[in-house]
Design an enzyme around this catalytic site. Structure first.
Site, PDB file in Angstrom:
ATOM      1  N   SER A 132     -19.180  24.720-134.427  1.00  0.00           N
ATOM      2  CA  SER A 132     -18.813  26.114-134.657  1.00  0.00           C
ATOM      3  C   SER A 132     -19.954  26.968-134.125  1.00  0.00           C
ATOM      4  O   SER A 132     -20.459  26.736-133.020  1.00  0.00           O
ATOM      5  CB  SER A 132     -18.551  26.327-136.146  1.00  0.00           C
ATOM      6  N   TYR A 146     -14.316  35.373-128.751  1.00  0.00           N
ATOM      7  CA  TYR A 146     -15.166  34.224-129.105  1.00  0.00           C
ATOM      8  C   TYR A 146     -15.237  34.055-130.619  1.00  0.00           C
ATOM      9  O   TYR A 146     -15.053  32.943-131.133  1.00  0.00           O
ATOM     10  CB  TYR A 146     -16.569  34.409-128.518  1.00  0.00           C
ATOM     11  N   LYS A 150     -14.191  30.896-133.104  1.00  0.00           N
ATOM     12  CA  LYS A 150     -15.128  30.166-133.973  1.00  0.00           C
ATOM     13  C   LYS A 150     -14.784  30.364-135.454  1.00  0.00           C
ATOM     14  O   LYS A 150     -14.978  29.443-136.255  1.00  0.00           O
ATOM     15  CB  LYS A 150     -16.581  30.564-133.664  1.00  0.00           C
TER      16      LYS A 150
HETATM   17  N1  LIG Z   1     -25.688  28.130-126.787  1.00  0.00           N
HETATM   18  C1  LIG Z   1     -25.507  28.773-127.927  1.00  0.00           C
HETATM   19  O1  LIG Z   1     -26.240  29.726-128.234  1.00  0.00           O
HETATM   20  C2  LIG Z   1     -24.426  28.328-128.877  1.00  0.00           C
HETATM   21  C3  LIG Z   1     -24.480  28.803-130.198  1.00  0.00           C
HETATM   22  C4  LIG Z   1     -23.504  28.405-131.096  1.00  0.00           C
HETATM   23  C5  LIG Z   1     -22.487  27.564-130.682  1.00  0.00           C
HETATM   24  N2  LIG Z   1     -22.437  27.126-129.392  1.00  0.00           N
HETATM   25  C6  LIG Z   1     -21.333  26.262-129.014  1.00  0.00           C
HETATM   26  O2  LIG Z   1     -21.858  25.058-128.500  1.00  0.00           O
HETATM   27  C7  LIG Z   1     -20.881  24.439-127.653  1.00  0.00           C
HETATM   28  C8  LIG Z   1     -21.556  23.958-126.375  1.00  0.00           C
HETATM   29  O3  LIG Z   1     -22.059  25.068-125.677  1.00  0.00           O
HETATM   30  P1  LIG Z   1     -23.505  25.051-124.990  1.00  0.00           P
HETATM   31  O4  LIG Z   1     -24.318  26.100-125.650  1.00  0.00           O
HETATM   32  O5  LIG Z   1     -24.025  23.688-124.891  1.00  0.00           O
HETATM   33  O6  LIG Z   1     -23.139  25.660-123.541  1.00  0.00           O
HETATM   34  P2  LIG Z   1     -22.996  24.957-122.109  1.00  0.00           P
HETATM   35  O7  LIG Z   1     -24.286  24.317-121.726  1.00  0.00           O
HETATM   36  O8  LIG Z   1     -22.466  26.019-121.222  1.00  0.00           O
HETATM   37  O9  LIG Z   1     -21.920  23.818-122.341  1.00  0.00           O
HETATM   38  C9  LIG Z   1     -20.550  24.093-122.479  1.00  0.00           C
HETATM   39  C10 LIG Z   1     -19.827  22.793-122.237  1.00  0.00           C
HETATM   40  O10 LIG Z   1     -18.417  22.981-122.493  1.00  0.00           O
HETATM   41  C11 LIG Z   1     -17.724  22.416-121.400  1.00  0.00           C
HETATM   42  N3  LIG Z   1     -16.376  22.930-121.214  1.00  0.00           N
HETATM   43  C12 LIG Z   1     -15.970  24.191-120.959  1.00  0.00           C
HETATM   44  N4  LIG Z   1     -14.636  24.221-120.798  1.00  0.00           N
HETATM   45  C13 LIG Z   1     -14.197  22.951-120.944  1.00  0.00           C
HETATM   46  C14 LIG Z   1     -12.938  22.304-120.886  1.00  0.00           C
HETATM   47  N5  LIG Z   1     -11.817  22.991-120.601  1.00  0.00           N
HETATM   48  N6  LIG Z   1     -12.855  20.972-121.090  1.00  0.00           N
HETATM   49  C15 LIG Z   1     -13.966  20.251-121.350  1.00  0.00           C
HETATM   50  N7  LIG Z   1     -15.198  20.790-121.388  1.00  0.00           N
HETATM   51  C16 LIG Z   1     -15.296  22.116-121.187  1.00  0.00           C
HETATM   52  C17 LIG Z   1     -18.610  22.714-120.199  1.00  0.00           C
HETATM   53  O11 LIG Z   1     -18.198  21.885-119.135  1.00  0.00           O
HETATM   54  P3  LIG Z   1     -18.332  22.283-117.581  1.00  0.00           P
HETATM   55  O12 LIG Z   1     -19.675  21.773-117.169  1.00  0.00           O
HETATM   56  O13 LIG Z   1     -17.228  21.539-116.918  1.00  0.00           O
HETATM   57  O14 LIG Z   1     -18.182  23.761-117.485  1.00  0.00           O
HETATM   58  C18 LIG Z   1     -19.952  22.336-120.786  1.00  0.00           C
HETATM   59  O15 LIG Z   1     -20.139  20.947-120.772  1.00  0.00           O
HETATM   60  C19 LIG Z   1     -19.772  25.468-127.465  1.00  0.00           C
HETATM   61  O16 LIG Z   1     -18.689  25.142-128.309  1.00  0.00           O
HETATM   62  C20 LIG Z   1     -20.425  26.768-127.921  1.00  0.00           C
HETATM   63  O17 LIG Z   1     -19.476  27.678-128.412  1.00  0.00           O
HETATM   64  C21 LIG Z   1     -23.393  27.493-128.481  1.00  0.00           C
END
Ligand SMILES: NC(=O)c1ccc[n+]([C@@H]2O[C@H](COP(=O)([O-])OP(=O)(O)OC[C@H]3O[C@@H](n4cnc5c(N)ncnc54)[C@H](OP(=O)(O)O)[C@@H]3O)[C@@H](O)[C@H]2O)c1
Length: 271
Positions: A132, A146, A150
């Site tokens: 989340s 977004y 979430k």
């Molecule tokens: N970074 C933050 O500050 C933060 C905070 C709270 C929660 N989150 C959550 O953490 C999770 C991971 O994000 P992250 O921060 O690690 O960002 P990230 O580095 O941009 O990673 C996002 C990942 O999701 C994948 N993705 C997007 N669309 C997809 C699809 N249709 N099918 C399969 N994979 C898909 C991307 O794959 P591709 O390489 O193919 O695009 C990438 O591997 C997300 O759910 C995000 O909402 C992030």
């Protein structure tokens, strides 16, 4: 027997860090991603299967689960991590972008969970971890879509945990704060329309606040450790806040009424 985790969105950020972390802890890892052909690091590791899974493509979900079972014989944990952020003005956002945000962050998570459940039920147990966000508990301006996804992940996970207790499967919610990943770059999909002049002060305030918040985030390994704790602590605890910023913010939210907390956000954005 060695335990196995299937992770969505392992190409970068939190998914990749968690794949590495579980691998270091001696787990088998099914590291799924949309474009496995681009992966070089995870493919070189023993006991890591890199395979294609696009959460918007149901046949790729089934194929990835089957490939994982064929390689490792079982799946113990599913980490629903894939996701991105659609931000901006609702009035300017095309319907297909709205649908895509909910498709990836919510429906994709449900479809992937559905695909793994028959196997976990047959095993008599397992764990589903859903990523989340602090954004599943608090909101910031221009995050309508977004935050909608979430908040949905929070609610559906909590409801599902009752249901899956019947088959011995635990549901865990992990709530990161700001994490240094591609989330603010490649995974940040902002929609504006400068001719909608009434909103432009807010758009400016959003980018000013985002600039301030983008420094000092957690490393993705912090979230990987939280996921590992959620999977291995042997408790039925449902929610895990990840990192000190998230803990502080969510504690402040829990201690405040709506008017006080939302007033603080409004002030922070200079609105
Ligand atoms: N970074 C933050 O500050 C933060 C905070 C709270 C929660 N989150 C959550 O953490 C999770 C991971 O994000 P992250 O921060 O690690 O960002 P990230 O580095 O941009 O990673 C996002 C990942 O999701 C994948 N993705 C997007 N669309 C997809 C699809 N249709 N099918 C399969 N994979 C898909 C991307 O794959 P591709 O390489 O193919 O695009 C990438 O591997 C997300 O759910 C995000 O909402 C992030």
């Amino acid at each position: 027997m060695t335990s196995t985790i299937l992770i969505t969105g392992s190409s970068s950020g939190i998914g990749r860090a968690t794949a590495r972390h579980f691998h270091r802890q001696g787990w088998n890892v099914i590291a799924t991603m949309r474009r496995p052909e681009n992966e070089t690091e995870l493919t070189a590791l023993d006991n890591v299967l890199v395979t294609r899974l696009d959460v918007q493509d149901p046949s790729s979900i089934t194929a990835a689960v089957e490939a994982g079972l064929e390689r490792f014989g079982r799946i113990d944990v599913l980490l629903n991590n894939a996701g991105y952020g659609a931000y901006g003005l609702l009035e300017a956002t095309p319907t297909d972008k709205i649908r895509r945000q909910f498709d990836v962050n919510v429906l994709g998570l449900l479809e992937t969970t559905k695909a793994v459940l028959p196997h976990l039920r047959a095993n008599g147990g397992g764990t589903v971890v859903n990523i989340s966000s602090i954004g599943g508990k608090v909101t910031f301006p221009l995050g309508t879509l977004y935050h909608g996804t979430k908040f949905a992940v929070e609610g559906l996970s909590e409801a599902l945990h009752y249901e899956l207790a019947a088959i011995g499967v635990k549901v865990k919610i992990v709530e990161p704060g700001f994490v240094n990943t591609d989330f603010g770059g490649r995974s940040f999909d902002f929609t504006n329309d400068e001719t909608l002049t009434e909103y432009q002060k807010l758009v400016g305030a959003f980018f000013a606040a985002q600039g301030q918040m983008s420094t000092g985030g957690d490393e993705p390994e912090v979230v990987a450790e939280t996921v590992y704790q959620a999977v291995t602590d042997g408790t039925d605890r449902l929610r895990y806040t990840s990192g000190p910023y998230a803990a502080g913010l969510l504690a402040a939210r829990a201690a405040s009424d709506d008017a006080t907390f939302i007033g603080g956000i409004t002030q922070q954005f200079g609105l």
